[in-house]
Design a protein around this motif. Structure first.
Motif, PDB file in Angstrom:
ATOM      1  N   GLN A 163      -6.161  -0.130   3.127  1.00  0.00           N
ATOM      2  CA  GLN A 163      -5.179   0.654   2.369  1.00  0.00           C
ATOM      3  C   GLN A 163      -4.577   1.763   3.231  1.00  0.00           C
ATOM      4  O   GLN A 163      -5.302   2.566   3.820  1.00  0.00           O
ATOM      5  CB  GLN A 163      -5.839   1.252   1.124  1.00  0.00           C
ATOM      6  CG  GLN A 163      -6.360   0.210   0.143  1.00  0.00           C
ATOM      7  CD  GLN A 163      -7.170   0.833  -0.985  1.00  0.00           C
ATOM      8  OE1 GLN A 163      -7.236   2.053  -1.125  1.00  0.00           O
ATOM      9  NE2 GLN A 163      -7.789  -0.015  -1.791  1.00  0.00           N
ATOM     10  N   LYS A 198       4.283  -0.619  -0.031  1.00  0.00           N
ATOM     11  CA  LYS A 198       3.133  -0.830  -0.906  1.00  0.00           C
ATOM     12  C   LYS A 198       3.004  -2.304  -1.278  1.00  0.00           C
ATOM     13  O   LYS A 198       1.923  -2.791  -1.621  1.00  0.00           O
ATOM     14  CB  LYS A 198       3.279   0.025  -2.170  1.00  0.00           C
ATOM     15  CG  LYS A 198       2.089  -0.037  -3.106  1.00  0.00           C
ATOM     16  CD  LYS A 198       2.290   0.868  -4.319  1.00  0.00           C
ATOM     17  CE  LYS A 198       1.086   0.820  -5.250  1.00  0.00           C
ATOM     18  NZ  LYS A 198       1.277   1.705  -6.441  1.00  0.00           N
ATOM     19  N   SER A 215       1.369  -4.174   2.754  1.00  0.00           N
ATOM     20  CA  SER A 215       0.009  -4.266   2.214  1.00  0.00           C
ATOM     21  C   SER A 215      -0.432  -5.717   2.109  1.00  0.00           C
ATOM     22  O   SER A 215       0.387  -6.641   2.175  1.00  0.00           O
ATOM     23  CB  SER A 215      -0.060  -3.578   0.850  1.00  0.00           C
ATOM     24  OG  SER A 215       0.260  -2.207   0.973  1.00  0.00           O
TER      25      SER A 215
END
Length: 328
Positions: free
Chosen positions: A138, A214, A118
């Motif tokens: 995202q 993430k 990310s």
């Protein structure tokens, strides 16, 4: 000895951002890397800045070329890369200090071919922040922390895109990949080059091992000079048509009907985005028949063995979207 990681930076008139970009690389906790900066015909002070860095840091090298866009510049970097893994970095972006250490650790621990991570967005003004760009970058939350096949990732990203309007960020600076696994891959477009490159990476090796983190390991700059914030021109339209034409032949190589349906939606989403951009043109807006003819010409040019039956069916669907009433 060859390095573990090759970081490829395409730079064009980036004197304002290059020091921050290169300093973020030099602050990495993992140090077994090389940096290849390709100066893509800059006419500002970029060359002088790069000369200072190469004089001080032996892991940084600079190649120069006539201006051909970021894709062509990255191709030059790929031709000279020696690392086990490749990471692209835009000249106006930065890496967080643990980026390489985390990525290499994950690649090795899970025997990955691709590792997506990310990004943290850095806006240069409140107005840019209000544009609502964050969602695009995202990945679907259900992917975080999982090891899965490239084809599975593509399917889940496209399912998310269809349901919520985002979930498939194709940005090439958002992942690390195994150099030898993808050694023949090269960019083909001047802009929007990520669309084809990333999708081709996922679909050409459907069983490749992929993981999505993430963790934000990267800082992406959103400023007035970014492609996402720049004024739409006829060049934007032409290049996006080229992306569509280049994606179509992938359909003839797919065996999985679920994946094919995902590619169908991928193409539909890009066509709708193309039509929206075309409406924003200040002048020179293309009529439906002009768009279709341009797409047909590019498609036939990209199909060296001739258009296949599956891609031909998708082309007819695309034409129906561009000219829904058939009034050409």
């Amino acid at each position: 000895m060859k390095p573990v990681v090759t970081i490829i930076i395409a730079a064009f008139n980036a004197q304002e951002y290059l020091p921050g970009c290169l300093n973020s690389v030099l602050k990495q906790t993992f140090t077994d890397y090389e940096v290849i900066v390709v100066d893509d015909g800059s006419c500002d002070g970029s060359a002088a800045i790069l000369q200072k860095y190469t004089a001080r840091f032996q892991q940084i090298s600079v190649l120069t070329s006539a201006n051909g866009g970021p894709g062509a510049a990255r191709n030059i970097g790929l031709d000279h890369a020696r690392g086990d893994y490749i990471l692209f970095l835009d000249a106006d972006d930065k890496l967080k200090p643990l980026c390489l250490e985390t990525c290499v650790g994950q690649m090795r621990a899970h025997q990955l071919d691709l590792l997506f991570f990310s990004t943290q967005l850095h806006y240069f003004s409140p107005l840019l922040k209000s544009m609502g760009l964050a969602a695009y970058y995202q990945y679907p939350q259900a992917l975080h922390g999982r090891v899965l096949s490239a084809e599975q990732m593509y399917q889940e990203c496209l399912e998310a895109l269809e349901k919520q309007g985002h979930g498939y960020p194709v940005v090439v600076w958002g992942y690390m990949f195994d150099r030898l696994k993808y050694q023949t891959k090269r960019f083909r477009q001047r802009i929007y080059e990520d669309e084809l490159f990333t999708t081709d990476m996922l679909l050409s090796a459907p069983l490749a091992r992929v993981k999505v983190l993430k963790t934000r390991l990267h800082i992406h700059s959103i400023h007035p000079g970014s492609l996402t914030t720049s004024r739409i021109t006829l060049t934007n339209i032409s290049e996006q048509v080229s992306v569509l034409a280049a994606l179509l032949p992938l359909a003839d190589k797919l065996d999985n009907p679920v994946t094919l349906n995902c590619l169908r939606y991928n193409l539909k989403w890009l066509v709708l985005n193309l039509l929206a951009k075309n409406k924003l043109l200040d002048s020179g807006r293309l009529a439906p028949q002009e768009l279709i003819q341009l797409l047909l010409d590019r498609w036939h040019a990209s199909e060296s063995a001739g258009p296949g039956p599956v891609s031909g069916g998708l082309m007819r669907e695309i034409i129906a979207i561009i000219a829904p009433d058939g009034g050409l």
